[in-house]
Design a protein around this motif. Sequence first.
Motif, PDB file in Angstrom:
ATOM      1  N   PHE A   1       0.871  -1.175   0.000  1.00 39.88           N
ATOM      2  CA  PHE A   1       0.000   0.000   0.000  1.00 39.88           C
ATOM      3  C   PHE A   1       0.907   1.223   0.000  1.00 39.88           C
ATOM      4  CE2 PHE A   1      -2.382   3.426   2.001  1.00 39.88           C
ATOM      5  CZ  PHE A   1      -3.580   3.386   1.299  1.00 39.88           C
ATOM      6  N   ALA A   2       0.879   1.973  -1.107  1.00 44.84           N
ATOM      7  CA  ALA A   2       1.716   3.166  -1.247  1.00 44.84           C
ATOM      8  C   ALA A   2       0.893   4.388  -0.857  1.00 44.84           C
ATOM      9  CB  ALA A   2       2.211   3.287  -2.682  1.00 44.84           C
ATOM     10  N   HIS A   3       1.380   5.151   0.095  1.00 47.77           N
ATOM     11  CA  HIS A   3       0.653   6.351   0.523  1.00 47.77           C
ATOM     12  C   HIS A   3       0.717   7.415  -0.568  1.00 47.77           C
ATOM     13  CE1 HIS A   3      -0.036   5.283   4.775  1.00 47.77           C
ATOM     14  NE2 HIS A   3       1.017   4.512   4.571  1.00 47.77           N
ATOM     15  N   SER A   4      -0.437   8.024  -0.854  1.00 48.93           N
ATOM     16  CA  SER A   4      -0.516   9.089  -1.847  1.00 48.93           C
ATOM     17  C   SER A   4      -1.835   9.821  -1.674  1.00 48.93           C
ATOM     18  CB  SER A   4      -0.437   8.509  -3.264  1.00 48.93           C
ATOM     19  OG  SER A   4      -0.756   9.508  -4.214  1.00 48.93           O
ATOM     20  N   ALA A   5      -1.767  11.141  -1.645  1.00 51.16           N
ATOM     21  CA  ALA A   5      -2.996  11.932  -1.525  1.00 51.16           C
ATOM     22  C   ALA A   5      -3.904  11.729  -2.731  1.00 51.16           C
ATOM     23  CB  ALA A   5      -2.645  13.414  -1.384  1.00 51.16           C
TER      24      ALA A   5
ATOM     25  N   TYR B   1      -2.701   3.703  -2.646  1.00 55.01           N
ATOM     26  CA  TYR B   1      -3.068   2.734  -3.689  1.00 55.01           C
ATOM     27  C   TYR B   1      -2.235   1.466  -3.545  1.00 55.01           C
ATOM     28  CZ  TYR B   1       1.096   4.699  -5.871  1.00 55.01           C
ATOM     29  OH  TYR B   1       2.377   5.126  -6.108  1.00 55.01           O
ATOM     30  N   ILE B   2      -2.784   0.382  -4.116  1.00 55.13           N
ATOM     31  CA  ILE B   2      -2.058  -0.877  -4.173  1.00 55.13           C
ATOM     32  C   ILE B   2      -1.059  -0.769  -5.333  1.00 55.13           C
ATOM     33  CG2 ILE B   2      -2.272  -3.362  -4.617  1.00 55.13           C
ATOM     34  CD1 ILE B   2      -3.373  -2.520  -1.873  1.00 55.13           C
ATOM     35  N   ALA B   3       0.218  -0.975  -5.038  1.00 55.48           N
ATOM     36  CA  ALA B   3       1.272  -0.687  -6.017  1.00 55.48           C
ATOM     37  C   ALA B   3       1.101  -1.462  -7.320  1.00 55.48           C
ATOM     38  CB  ALA B   3       2.641  -0.967  -5.403  1.00 55.48           C
ATOM     39  N   CYS B   4       0.650  -2.718  -7.265  1.00 55.24           N
ATOM     40  CA  CYS B   4       0.534  -3.517  -8.490  1.00 55.24           C
ATOM     41  C   CYS B   4      -0.809  -3.323  -9.183  1.00 55.24           C
ATOM     42  CB  CYS B   4       0.779  -4.996  -8.200  1.00 55.24           C
ATOM     43  SG  CYS B   4      -0.562  -5.819  -7.316  1.00 55.24           S
TER      44      CYS B   4
ATOM     45  N   CYS C   1      -8.095  -8.654   0.733  1.00 51.97           N
ATOM     46  CA  CYS C   1      -6.955  -7.987   0.108  1.00 51.97           C
ATOM     47  C   CYS C   1      -5.977  -7.711   1.242  1.00 51.97           C
ATOM     48  CB  CYS C   1      -7.369  -6.682  -0.569  1.00 51.97           C
ATOM     49  SG  CYS C   1      -5.957  -5.760  -1.222  1.00 51.97           S
ATOM     50  N   THR C   2      -4.886  -8.454   1.267  1.00 54.33           N
ATOM     51  CA  THR C   2      -3.901  -8.300   2.336  1.00 54.33           C
ATOM     52  C   THR C   2      -2.806  -7.365   1.850  1.00 54.33           C
ATOM     53  OG1 THR C   2      -4.404 -10.552   3.026  1.00 54.33           O
ATOM     54  CG2 THR C   2      -2.406  -9.568   3.918  1.00 54.33           C
ATOM     55  N   TRP C   3      -2.468  -6.375   2.669  1.00 51.72           N
ATOM     56  CA  TRP C   3      -1.507  -5.370   2.236  1.00 51.72           C
ATOM     57  C   TRP C   3      -0.728  -4.856   3.442  1.00 51.72           C
ATOM     58  CZ3 TRP C   3      -2.525  -0.963   4.894  1.00 51.72           C
ATOM     59  CH2 TRP C   3      -3.836  -0.779   5.342  1.00 51.72           C
ATOM     60  N   SER C   4       0.376  -4.185   3.153  1.00 50.45           N
ATOM     61  CA  SER C   4       1.173  -3.498   4.171  1.00 50.45           C
ATOM     62  C   SER C   4       1.769  -2.258   3.531  1.00 50.45           C
ATOM     63  CB  SER C   4       2.297  -4.409   4.677  1.00 50.45           C
ATOM     64  OG  SER C   4       3.144  -3.681   5.567  1.00 50.45           O
ATOM     65  N   ASP C   5       2.012  -1.220   4.330  1.00 50.19           N
ATOM     66  CA  ASP C   5       2.724  -0.052   3.799  1.00 50.19           C
ATOM     67  C   ASP C   5       4.214  -0.142   4.106  1.00 50.19           C
ATOM     68  OD1 ASP C   5       2.681   0.485   6.490  1.00 50.19           O
ATOM     69  OD2 ASP C   5       1.838   2.499   6.304  1.00 50.19           O
TER      70      ASP C   5
END
Length: 109
Positions: A22-26, A47-50, A69-73
């Motif tokens: 999970f990429a942080h972005s406004a 957003y999810i990077a892929c 949907c499993t994610w990490s930043d």
Amino acid sequence: MNRIINQRFLPDGSGRVCIHLFAHSADGSATTPAGVNGFKFEGARGYIACNPTQSKVTPLVRGNEHLLCTWSDDARAVSCPKCQETAEFKGQMEQLNSLVGSEAAAFAA
Ligand SMILES: [Zn+2]
């Protein structure tokens, strides 16, 4: 009613869970859940990077099926091979490696 949990695993047959970055972005297409954990906090935008157009990062419920949907930043936790190919993942890992490298150099001095 029984619930069906649909969790994606890595395609390598290892049985490991696929964890996206999970990429942080406004300007991101998704917001992480807000919540209360001793204090109230807002969800984070990103957003999810892929899959940058994916708008949900919370479980998608269809009847009794829960699609996770499993994610990490934190890039160190990411196992998704597609996320690991993104500039977001590589940039975060370079930053982390430079921090570890500078700490290791300071320790050795
Ligand atoms: Zn991914």
